[in-house]
Design a protein around this motif. Structure first.
Motif, PDB file in Angstrom:
ATOM      1  N   LEU A 156       8.066  10.030 -11.601  1.00  0.00           N
ATOM      2  CA  LEU A 156       8.187   8.691 -11.037  1.00  0.00           C
ATOM      3  C   LEU A 156       7.406   7.694 -11.878  1.00  0.00           C
ATOM      4  N   PRO A 157       7.806   6.414 -11.837  1.00  0.00           N
ATOM      5  CA  PRO A 157       6.996   5.394 -12.488  1.00  0.00           C
ATOM      6  C   PRO A 157       5.608   5.354 -11.847  1.00  0.00           C
ATOM      7  N   PRO A 158       4.551   5.166 -12.630  1.00  0.00           N
ATOM      8  CA  PRO A 158       3.199   5.175 -12.059  1.00  0.00           C
ATOM      9  C   PRO A 158       3.022   4.197 -10.894  1.00  0.00           C
ATOM     10  N   ARG A 159       3.646   3.013 -10.994  1.00  0.00           N
ATOM     11  CA  ARG A 159       3.478   2.033  -9.925  1.00  0.00           C
ATOM     12  C   ARG A 159       4.053   2.570  -8.613  1.00  0.00           C
ATOM     13  N   LEU A 160       5.235   3.200  -8.676  1.00  0.00           N
ATOM     14  CA  LEU A 160       5.831   3.772  -7.471  1.00  0.00           C
ATOM     15  C   LEU A 160       4.981   4.927  -6.953  1.00  0.00           C
ATOM     16  N   ALA A 161       4.493   5.791  -7.861  1.00  0.00           N
ATOM     17  CA  ALA A 161       3.654   6.914  -7.432  1.00  0.00           C
ATOM     18  C   ALA A 161       2.394   6.406  -6.735  1.00  0.00           C
ATOM     19  N   HIS A 162       1.803   5.335  -7.247  1.00  0.00           N
ATOM     20  CA  HIS A 162       0.614   4.764  -6.603  1.00  0.00           C
ATOM     21  C   HIS A 162       0.952   4.219  -5.218  1.00  0.00           C
ATOM     22  N   ARG A 163       2.108   3.578  -5.076  1.00  0.00           N
ATOM     23  CA  ARG A 163       2.502   3.077  -3.759  1.00  0.00           C
ATOM     24  C   ARG A 163       2.649   4.211  -2.756  1.00  0.00           C
ATOM     25  N   ILE A 164       3.244   5.308  -3.225  1.00  0.00           N
ATOM     26  CA  ILE A 164       3.416   6.460  -2.331  1.00  0.00           C
ATOM     27  C   ILE A 164       2.054   7.012  -1.915  1.00  0.00           C
ATOM     28  N   MET A 165       1.124   7.160  -2.877  1.00  0.00           N
ATOM     29  CA  MET A 165      -0.199   7.700  -2.546  1.00  0.00           C
ATOM     30  C   MET A 165      -0.979   6.733  -1.654  1.00  0.00           C
ATOM     31  N   GLU A 166      -0.787   5.438  -1.862  1.00  0.00           N
ATOM     32  CA  GLU A 166      -1.451   4.451  -1.000  1.00  0.00           C
ATOM     33  C   GLU A 166      -0.938   4.580   0.442  1.00  0.00           C
ATOM     34  N   SER A 167       0.379   4.736   0.588  1.00  0.00           N
ATOM     35  CA  SER A 167       0.942   4.929   1.924  1.00  0.00           C
ATOM     36  C   SER A 167       0.453   6.237   2.526  1.00  0.00           C
ATOM     37  N   LEU A 168       0.352   7.276   1.708  1.00  0.00           N
ATOM     38  CA  LEU A 168      -0.148   8.561   2.192  1.00  0.00           C
ATOM     39  C   LEU A 168      -1.564   8.426   2.757  1.00  0.00           C
ATOM     40  N   SER A 169      -2.422   7.706   2.011  1.00  0.00           N
ATOM     41  CA  SER A 169      -3.816   7.582   2.451  1.00  0.00           C
ATOM     42  C   SER A 169      -3.899   6.849   3.791  1.00  0.00           C
ATOM     43  N   HIS A 170      -3.027   5.838   4.001  1.00  0.00           N
ATOM     44  CA  HIS A 170      -3.027   5.116   5.268  1.00  0.00           C
ATOM     45  C   HIS A 170      -2.480   5.984   6.400  1.00  0.00           C
ATOM     46  N   GLN A 171      -1.379   6.666   6.130  1.00  0.00           N
ATOM     47  CA  GLN A 171      -0.694   7.405   7.186  1.00  0.00           C
ATOM     48  C   GLN A 171      -1.430   8.678   7.594  1.00  0.00           C
ATOM     49  N   HIS A 172      -2.249   9.215   6.698  1.00  0.00           N
ATOM     50  CA  HIS A 172      -2.916  10.482   6.992  1.00  0.00           C
ATOM     51  C   HIS A 172      -4.437  10.331   7.052  1.00  0.00           C
ATOM     52  N   GLY A 173      -4.930   9.091   7.080  1.00  0.00           N
ATOM     53  CA  GLY A 173      -6.321   8.850   7.374  1.00  0.00           C
ATOM     54  C   GLY A 173      -7.317   9.193   6.287  1.00  0.00           C
ATOM     55  N   TRP A 174      -6.883   9.138   5.025  1.00  0.00           N
ATOM     56  CA  TRP A 174      -7.860   9.335   3.952  1.00  0.00           C
ATOM     57  C   TRP A 174      -8.793   8.116   3.935  1.00  0.00           C
ATOM     58  N   LYS A 175     -10.055   8.354   3.711  1.00  0.00           N
ATOM     59  CA  LYS A 175     -11.036   7.273   3.710  1.00  0.00           C
ATOM     60  C   LYS A 175     -10.794   6.347   2.521  1.00  0.00           C
ATOM     61  N   ALA A 176     -10.761   5.063   2.785  1.00  0.00           N
ATOM     62  CA  ALA A 176     -10.511   4.083   1.719  1.00  0.00           C
ATOM     63  C   ALA A 176     -11.601   4.161   0.667  1.00  0.00           C
ATOM     64  N   GLY A 177     -11.202   4.075  -0.601  1.00  0.00           N
ATOM     65  CA  GLY A 177     -12.146   4.059  -1.718  1.00  0.00           C
ATOM     66  C   GLY A 177     -12.560   5.413  -2.196  1.00  0.00           C
ATOM     67  N   THR A 178     -12.198   6.492  -1.478  1.00  0.00           N
ATOM     68  CA  THR A 178     -12.652   7.820  -1.909  1.00  0.00           C
ATOM     69  C   THR A 178     -11.701   8.470  -2.905  1.00  0.00           C
ATOM     70  N   TRP A 179     -10.424   8.222  -2.779  1.00  0.00           N
ATOM     71  CA  TRP A 179      -9.468   8.911  -3.657  1.00  0.00           C
ATOM     72  C   TRP A 179      -9.119   8.047  -4.858  1.00  0.00           C
TER      73      TRP A 179
END
Length: 1780
Positions: A992-1015
């Motif tokens: 995937l394009p890096p920008r799209l991959a980052h969007r997916i990981m950003e959504s993942l962190s929100h939807q699954h409760g990863w602490k902001a700033g840690t990943w």
């Protein structure tokens, strides 16, 4: 057409007469068919060749003679021959020059002697490669000295020795041979050799009798080889005979002068044959050109048109020297004083003065005297002292001999003949059959190119200078009206590759040519040009004062010889080339040749694309060491300093492991035990470090740090030996220092020593009067590689220049090494030919040749304020010496202890440690664009690394246009390319394009409760946490991604993200590294922190990330014109340096597309005020503008107007929106685009404008351009000249502005890091202040020009050349146009515009037979346009307009007589020939057999099965150089008939490994041609295949059957399981010496040749195999040569008559003549197609735009060493006879 018109015989018959004649012929044949008897091995290989089915009977029987001579066996004929291997080596005192005087690659012995490096005895067969005649002399002396019986031994001149019995011992034995001097040699020159013999085998000679009697079927080739050597032996040792290959020539008989010092010798060519009639010697008379053995001054008088040698003194000197140039390299003989012997030496040239004025120092008498005076004093007064002397020395040391004492040595082959000599050669060699017969019975004992355009003008200028001044042109000066970009590379290709004459391009405006003064000219510009010319002529402009006396470390009293090297690699650029690993990179290695450091040699190589390590380093080093060795009187360098450009820190270990080891190997290959000390330094220019003044003393007048500023602490590595050096004075903006890394130091440089050496070298760049930004060795390598890239792009690689090339070659040592392309001319490899003004210029006009002496007669003065714009001044020599001594004494660390550990395989263990900090120079305070990173308490001890794979849960879509219009997009937004199959990509899921991959990981962190700033995520597959915050085991997370504006649909997408623990990375290792507790750089920890810092910016929607750059489109945007604009931003990289953890941050600029409405953008590019005016713009201009932005994405609203769609622009419609029609399937009718949009409630404001095509080549999708907007954030890589100039202006930042910009961007980074949680979660806090560092200003060197001897360059880094001469001035004693391609394209466009359909043919009228123009025309038509072309010579025709009209109208009155005069050779027959070729190229058929295939032998007749006739041939690279370079590609061609007329043919042309005869791509070509036949014949498969294979020797029959026959079988099976057509495989041979001569008048034609159709299949043919000789043509002059046909496989069942009749009748179907041809058309067509392929390889510029249209010329299949495909024959032409 009448007989009179055609110029040939023949008459018209009624159909019934033709039928009766054909039936009678076929009825008379008793052997049309034969039983099939073919045996195959289980793997498909054939067991043996086809046996002869009998002899033919059809036709009239005639009596013939053949040039075969019977060999009778006497009782002494032995049953066996005893074979011994022979090795010959000279003793040490006897070592001599190898064959041809070529260097042998060793330091031992004389420079040109190829002696064994070790000096140890060599095994038999591994001895020195001596010339065959010398080897024969040695063996002759051996036989006499050791009592071998005369006549019993026979030797082949290499390693094979034969006896008729066991006459010498079988065991290995060494024989000592003393070789007496020959007449004319000195009596004390006796040489001793050691000959080693070893028994090899016993060869049975009785097998020949068994073969002839039919008792064995396979020809005994070993026995035939023995008897061939037995016969040849006697001629080789005959001193009157000169042997060349299979030719034996005698200079005493039948010699005919050719003029110009050349003459024709007659002789014969012979080969041993075992045929039906018995043992035979095939002998043919032959001719070759040799140098006339005459007095040198007589030869020169003849060449200059003088009646007597005495008149040479009054002859034009330029003409005289031009004459001698044509014979340079040939040997002359002259008597030695006092002894009765002569000396032979190669002629190097003539002296400038006559013998009575050519002076030399007579050391014996201690005075200077003339050559004439010397010879008079030795009792040899000259008769013609006014003539110049012959120089028989070399470039380094002249040896003058009066020309009247010199005689051209006899027996020297003259290969190169001019046009007059060629004509004389043809006339001398033409023998009518009666003369040919007598010549064979007696057994005689004994380039001009006309071109036009740039090349023609340059050649004409060179020839004019040569004729005017009597010596070769030394430089070609090309004057341009302006800096025109486009054809400069053509000028350089011609000079560097073709002519071997340096060229200098000057801009007329700057040089003040044309009567007006322009800005930018003046004395300094002229001085710069003069410096470059002097370099290109081999001169030296500047050197260090006092030579090497004060050169740091390397110089001084008692210093060792040293060599300074530079190396660099340039990689292919552009989006389309980065991923293509077959597109080569160009590497260059340069080396100093002397102690001035002003003369350099270079080697340029090709290697696999995008590969940084130089695979040919060892060979390049070896050659450059030899160049140094020869240039320095056989002295070897004991120290090597390599400056390697362009290597990143991550590649250091690889470069050391490969390139350093390759340098070691290059040394040891030259001489065993040769191990010079090596210091290997990497130079880096691509970094973001800037040095800014921290105090006024550190600043120059522009605010930059002063030249010589060096930094080796603070921001450098904690332990390794690196430093930053600002060595130049910047012209504009802020300087960038070079970063030097000393990887290996075996010499022992201290910090001061390395820094001073590097800095002072920067003042010795030979083409400037200023110090340069990085050291010249690396700079020269960069320029040489860039010139190689320029030549690779522009080169026509003409085959005529192949023998002159040698420096540009394939990289050695890589399995994927690419073929050599025609390279740098040998004349230029030891001069700085690549000095240029950044390689900018092209077409202009060529005004002349520079021939005067540069700088030696007059100084270059600048006038007030001109000439250099720099400082500097003249010093007395003692002042210069004192300044240098003081500088070196102040340095406390010039040298250091050597501490280099080497592994057993030769690799260094680690990188050299820092020896300490430097001390020399003035200390200054500086600022650097490094910003400190402070670790907070939250800084983690470890980082937890997880691998990430992302997959879409959607069904995969078919590939569509992805990023930039490339295929590969599926699902999601159009700009999101993923795996085409939808399956997870190995190692990380979908790509995937890096920008799209980052969007997916950003959504993942929100939807699954990863602490902001840690990943922190790198956009690919690496995920990091500061602790173990997610499970280690593999886990899949489902992510819902909301749609964005511009997405294909509004629904959300679902992805699955898989995480898996990978490793724990220690971050404390960074602290250990900085504290010096560990030495290796912890790259894994540095990578983690680099990703931690980058992460925050990737998610910023306002930021566009490109590589290491972060750009913002909303700030300070500057337009560049043409739809481009500049965005500002920054580049950053994480560093661990002495001062601690740092972020290196630099302001940066990049060009992007302007986010504007498409019609407004096109209006700007077409230079109209408003988009409404686009309808009045020329259509070609509008589409040209659209082409320049094709591939960029545009946005347009979807119906309803609430959502936007983004698609790549493919082009524009031909018509306006109101006239562009499409089928509206919903309404069931055709409507215009404008009408459609009006019906949907969106009427167009400008319906007359064309539409944007946002589809592709297969399916157009039209959107009105007024609805399209160029999408924002698209990088614009390719800029034109005006845009590039604006870009440079916009990006220019003077040091104060640069400092403010860096601090501004640092503030932005500081804020983003804080807001993104980097400080809180990762404990990193960044300072916003520039780092303060300590630096030093190194002292400048003192230079030396020719006068004055000491020159102070001053502190400004630049100086002028007022009152200065060069150190070693070289003794140098237009037209414009549109171009061929542009003209052809315009003609094709004009025809299409007029007749509303594509042009079918391009007719090109040339004023004469111009070779280069012809090649270019064929390249453009066959490869670029796909339109057949027909070239006609204007000298043969008249009335061009009438001619063109007759072609266009297909008039029967087709006549072309162009010009005011009817020339010989024109007329109706010429017009008929042209018409036939045109008809073939348009797909027509000129002639076929009467009644079609009804009477075609064997293949035709009622109920005949479908058949295809094929032909194949290979052309190999020509020239001496290519014969030794097997990487130069061969070109193969396979052709096949398409229908029953046998007049339509398809072809496939392929590249394959050089000098390889077997066609490796036969299977693929056959498969495609069978498919073409299948399509052309309504899906009918051929059941019979007849292959005529051209050019295979008898020794290759088995190999061809084992590979090509099997490949044809495999191709059939690949098309359909069980498909096995019958195959007959016939080899056609043309290169043999057999001649057929009439034995009676009935067998002769009017010229005395045998009549066409004469066939011989007995007597001189093989005893058992199926072969025959066929003379199928009527010769034009001389004696005909029949073709020799061998039927290797016959599965169809041809009888002798059937095969011979078929082959002969085919010879009448060659479509472009009205005569039968000399061998069958299938093989003839293949030969022509392969030759056209060779021409296109030579002429091709390999334009990337034509790659998508090529398909017939391709890389050979099946070979690992197959070269890459080159841009090939256009698909439109592959099924017509385009090569006629």
């Amino acid at each position: 057409m009448s007989d009179r018109d055609s110029g040939r015989g023949g008459s018209i018959m009624r159909p019934e007469e033709a039928t009766a004649a054909l039936e009678a012929i076929l009825k008379s044949a008793r052997a049309l068919t034969a039983p099939v008897n073919v045996n195959s091995a289980p793997d498909g290989r054939l067991l043996g060749l086809t046996r002869r089915p009998g002899v033919g009977a059809v036709g009239e029987v005639v009596k013939l003679f053949a040039n075969y001579f019977a060999l009778a066996t006497t009782p002494a004929f032995p049953n066996q021959a005893f074979h011994y291997d022979v090795g010959i080596r000279p003793t040490d005192e006897a070592r001599s020059t190898g064959r041809g005087g070529r260097p042998g690659g060793s330091f031992a012995g004389p420079p040109a002697g190829p002696a064994a490096a070790s000096g140890a005895p060599q095994a038999a067969g591994e001895a020195e490669d001596l010339p065959p005649r010398l080897a024969h002399r040695i063996m002759e002396s051996l036989s006499q000295q050791h009592g071998w019986k005369a006549g019993t031994w026979r030797f082949d001149g290499r390693k094979n020795l034969f006896f008729p019995g066991e006459l010498i011992p079988r065991e290995v034995r060494e024989w000592t041979v003393k070789l007496a001097p020959r007449p004319g040699e000195r009596a004390d020159k006796e040489k001793t050799f050691v000959v080693t013999t070893k028994w090899a085998a016993v060869v049975s000679l009785t097998s020949l009798q068994d073969y002839l009697a039919g008792r064995v079927q396979v020809a005994p080739r070993d026995a035939m080889q023995v008897l061939d050597i037995v016969i040849r032996h006697a001629f080789v040792v005959d001193p009157a005979c000169t042997v060349i290959g299979r030719g034996f020539y005698y200079g005493g008989e039948g010699v005919k002068p050719l003029g110009g010092g050349a003459e024709v010798w007659s002789g014969f060519q012979q080969s041993f044959k075992a045929v039906q009639a018995g043992l035979m010697l095939n002998l043919d008379s032959a001719f070759a050109a040799f140098m006339s053995a005459r007095k040198l001054h007589e030869v020169l008088a003849d060449m200059c048109g003088c009646r007597d040698p005495a008149q040479l003194a009054q002859a034009d000197q330029h003409r005289l020297r031009s004459a001698v140039r044509s014979i340079v390299g040939f040997k002359v003989e002259f008597p030695l004083p006092g002894v009765n012997c002569v000396r032979r030496k190669a002629l190097f040239g003539l002296s400038e003065q006559s013998a009575d004025r050519t002076m030399f120092m007579n050391e014996k008498e201690g005075r200077e005297m003339s050559v004439a005076e010397y010879f008079a004093s030795t009792g040899r007064p000259l008769r013609l002292p006014g003539l110049p002397c012959a120089n028989v020395g070399n470039r380094r040391r002249a040896i003058y001999i009066p020309s009247e004492l010199c005689t051209v040595t006899a027996g020297q082959r003259r290969m190169k003949l001019d046009a007059m000599q060629c004509t004389g050669m043809i006339a001398a060699a033409a023998q009518q059959p009666s003369i040919k017969g007598e010549a064979c019975k007696k057994q005689f004992a004994g380039r001009g190119r006309q071109t036009r355009g740039i090349e023609a003008t340059m050649r004409a200028a060179a020839d004019a200078a040569s004729q005017m001044y009597g010596r070769p042109a030394q430089v070609i000066v090309v004057v341009l009206s302006d800096k025109v970009v486009g054809e400069y590379s053509e000028v350089k290709r011609l000079s560097d590759v073709e002519l071997g004459i340096p060229s200098q391009v000057v801009v007329g405006k700057k040089a003040k040519i044309g009567g007006r003064n322009f800005k930018g000219g003046g004395p300094q510009y002229c001085a710069n040009v003069a410096m470059k010319i002097n370099n290109k002529l081999g001169g030296v402009n500047v050197q260090l004062s006092n030579g090497l006396r004060f050169l740091p470390v390397l110089g001084g009293p008692g210093s060792c010889p040293f060599l300074i090297l530079g190396a660099d690699v340039t990689h292919p650029t552009g989006v389309g080339q980065k991923g293509d690993m077959r597109n080569p990179s160009v590497a260059a290695v340069v080396a100093s040749l002397d102690q001035t450091l002003g003369r350099w040699a270079s080697r340029v190589l090709l290697q696999p694309g995008r590969q940084e390590v130089i695979t040919g380093m060892d060979v390049a080093i070896k050659e450059l060491l030899l160049e140094f060795y020869r240039a320095n009187r056989n002295v070897k360098p004991q120290r090597l300093v390599m400056y390697r450009d362009g290597v990143s820190e991550g590649q250091f270990d690889q470069v050391l492991a490969e390139e350093y080891v390759a340098m070691r190997k290059g040394c040891s290959d030259l001489e065993e035990g040769y191990q010079p000390a090596i210091t290997f330094v990497v130079v880096q220019k691509r970094h973001n470090t800037r040095l800014l003044p921290g105090e006024p003393a550190a600043s120059d007048h522009k605010g930059n740090v002063v030249p010589g500023t060096v930094v080796d602490s603070g921001i450098t590595a904690p332990d390794t030996f690196d430093f930053y050096l600002n060595s130049h004075a910047g012209l504009q903006g802020s300087n960038k220092p070079a970063h030097y890394h000393v990887l290996v130091d075996e010499i022992g440089f201290g910090a001061d020593g390395m820094q001073l050496l590097t800095y002072w070298l920067c003042y010795l760049y030979q083409r400037t009067t200023k110090s340069v930004s990085y050291c010249p060795p690396a700079y020269y390598a960069d320029r040489a590689a860039f010139r190689g890239r320029t030549l690779l792009t522009a080169s026509s690689s003409a085959s005529e220049s192949a023998s002159e090339t040698g420096s540009l070659r394939s990289g050695v040592g890589g399995p994927g090494a690419l073929p050599k392309f025609a390279g740098i001319h040998r004349n230029l490899t030891n001069v700085l030919y690549f000095m240029s003004q950044q390689d900018l210029y092209p077409y202009g006009w060529i005004t002349g040749i520079l021939t005067g002496r540069i700088g030696s007669r007059a100084s270059l003065t600048g006038g007030a304020g001109g000439g250099g714009g720099g400082g500097g001044g003249i010093l007395r020599p003692e002042e210069g010496a004192a300044a240098l001594e003081a500088c070196l004494k102040s340095a406390r660390s010039l040298v250091a202890k050597v501490n280099v550990d080497i592994t057993p395989d030769g690799r260094p263990v680690g990188i050299t440690r820092r020896p300490g900090e430097g001390t020399v120079g003035r200390a200054v305070n500086l600022l650097s664009n490094y910003f400190a990173l402070t670790t907070m308490p939250a800084f983690p001890q470890q980082a937890f690394h997880f691998d990430v794979a992302i997959h879409s849960t959607e069904e995969p879509r078919l590939p569509g246009p992805g990023r930039g219009g490339r295929p590969g997009a599926r699902g999601g937004p159009p700009a999101a390319p993923t795996g085409a199959s939808g399956e997870p990509v190995e190692g990380g899921g979908e790509d995937l394009p890096p920008r799209l991959a980052h969007r997916i990981m950003e959504s993942l962190s929100h939807q699954h409760g990863w602490k902001a700033g840690t990943w922190r995520f790198d956009g690919r597959k690496n995920l990091f946490f500061p602790g173990e915050l997610i499970p280690r085991e593999a886990r899949t997370w489902q992510v819902k991604l909301a749609a964005r504006a511009g997405d294909r649909s509004e629904r959300e997408k679902i992805f699955e993200v898989t995480t898996k623990w990978a490793a724990v990375v220690s971050l404390t290792s960074l602290q250990d590294y900085l504290a010096g507790r560990v030495q290796g750089t912890p790259r894994d920890a540095m990578q983690v922190l680099d990703i931690v810092i980058r992460h925050a910016f990737v998610l910023d929607p306002a930021c566009t990330v490109i590589g290491r750059g972060f750009y913002y489109g909303g700030e300070v945007v500057k337009p560049l014109g043409g739809g481009a604009e500049v965005w500002t931003g920054f580049q950053q990289s994480f560093k661990a340096v002495q001062a601690g953890l740092m972020l290196n941050l630099d302001s940066a600029f990049a060009s992007f597309m302007s986010a504007r409405r498409l019609p407004d953008l096109l209006a700007e590019m077409c230079r109209v005020r408003d988009a409404s005016q686009l309808s009045q713009v020329d259509g070609h201009r509008l589409r040209s503008a659209a082409r320049s932005i094709a591939g960029f994405k545009v946005e347009f609203p979807l119906p309803g107007g609430t959502r936007m769609r983004r698609k790549a622009l493919f082009g524009l419609s031909e018509l306006g929106a109101d006239r562009t029609m499409f089928m509206n399937e919903k309404e069931g009718r055709e409507m215009s685009v404008a009408e459609y949009f009006k019906s949907t409630g969106r009427p167009l404001r400008l319906p007359s404008l064309p539409c944007a095509n946002v589809g592709d080549r297969r399916r157009a999708v039209f959107i009105p351009i007024e609805l399209c907007t160029v999408a924002a954030g698209q990088r614009r890589m390719k800029l034109d000249g005006a845009q590039s100039a604006n870009m440079i202006l916009a990006a220019k930042q003077d040091p104060p502005i640069k400092a403010d910009a860096c601090k501004y961007q640092a503030g932005r980074v500081q804020k983003v890091l804080k807001d993104s949680g980097t400080e809180a979660c990762w404990g990193l806090k960044m300072s916003s202040e520039l780092q303060k560092i300590k630096g030093r200003v190194l002292p400048t060197p003192v230079l030396q020009y020719g006068s004055p001897t000491a020159f102070d360059v001053g502190p400004a880094g630049s100086w002028n050349l007022r009152n200065v001469k060069f150190v070693d001035p070289s003794g140098g004693g237009g037209r414009g146009g549109r171009g061929i391609e542009a003209t052809m394209r315009a003609a094709a466009d004009a025809a299409q515009a007029k007749y509303k359909k594509p042009a079918q043919l391009l007719l090109c009228v040339l004023p004469d037979k111009l070779v280069d123009e012809y090649k270019e025309i064929k390249r453009v038509s066959d490869m670029e346009l796909g339109i057949p072309s027909q070239v006609v010579a204007g000298t043969k025709d008249r009335d061009a307009s009438e001619y063109a009209h007759s072609v266009a109208s297909r008039s029967s009155a087709f006549k072309a007589k162009i010009g005011y005069r009817v020339q010989r050779g024109g007329g109706p027959q010429y017009c008929a020939n042209v018409a036939m070729k045109i008809n073939n190229k348009l797909g027509g058929v000129n002639v076929q057999l009467s009644n079609g295939l009804k009477y075609l032998p064997v293949l035709g007749g009622p109920g005949a099965a479908p058949f295809i006739i094929m032909g194949a041939d290979v052309t190999h690279p020509t020239g001496v150089q290519s014969r030794t370079d097997f990487r130069d590609p061969s070109v193969a061609a396979v052709v096949a008939s398409l229908d029953q007329t046998l007049g339509r043919w398809a072809s496939r042309v392929l590249l394959q490994a050089g000098r390889q005869e077997v066609i490796t791509g036969m299977g693929g070509a056959t498969k495609e041609l069978l498919l073409e036949f299948y399509r052309a014949n309504r899906n009918v498969k051929p059941q019979r295949i007849v292959m005529y294979r051209d050019g295979v020797s008898e020794g290759q029959f088995d190999q061809v059957l084992a590979e090509e026959y099997v490949a044809i079988r495999k191709a059939c099976a690949d098309l359909e399981q069980g498909y096995r057509p019958a195959i007959t495989f016939v080899v056609v041979q043309k290169r043999h010496n057999t001649r057929l001569l009439p034995g009676e008048s009935a067998a002769a034609d009017q010229k005395g040749n045998v009549v066409p159709g004469t066939v011989v299949d007995s007597g001189i043919t093989a005893p058992d195999t199926f072969d025959f000789y066929l003379n199928s043509h009527a010769g034009l002059q001389g004696t005909n040569k029949p073709a020799h046909y061998h039927v290797l496989v016959d599965e169809i069942g041809f009888g002798a008559d059937g095969m011979q009749l078929l082959t002969y009748w085919l010879c009448y179907l060659y479509q472009r003549t009205t005569k039968s041809v000399s061998y069958c058309p299938p093989a003839y067509y293949a030969d022509r197609a392969a030759f056209r392929g060779r021409t296109l390889v030579a002429a091709s510029t390999s334009a990337s735009e034509s790659a998508s249209e090529s398909g017939s010329v391709r890389g050979a299949q099946g070979g690992a060493g197959a070269p890459p495909r080159f841009a090939g024959i256009h698909r439109n032409l592959t099924n017509v006879l385009y090569f006629m």
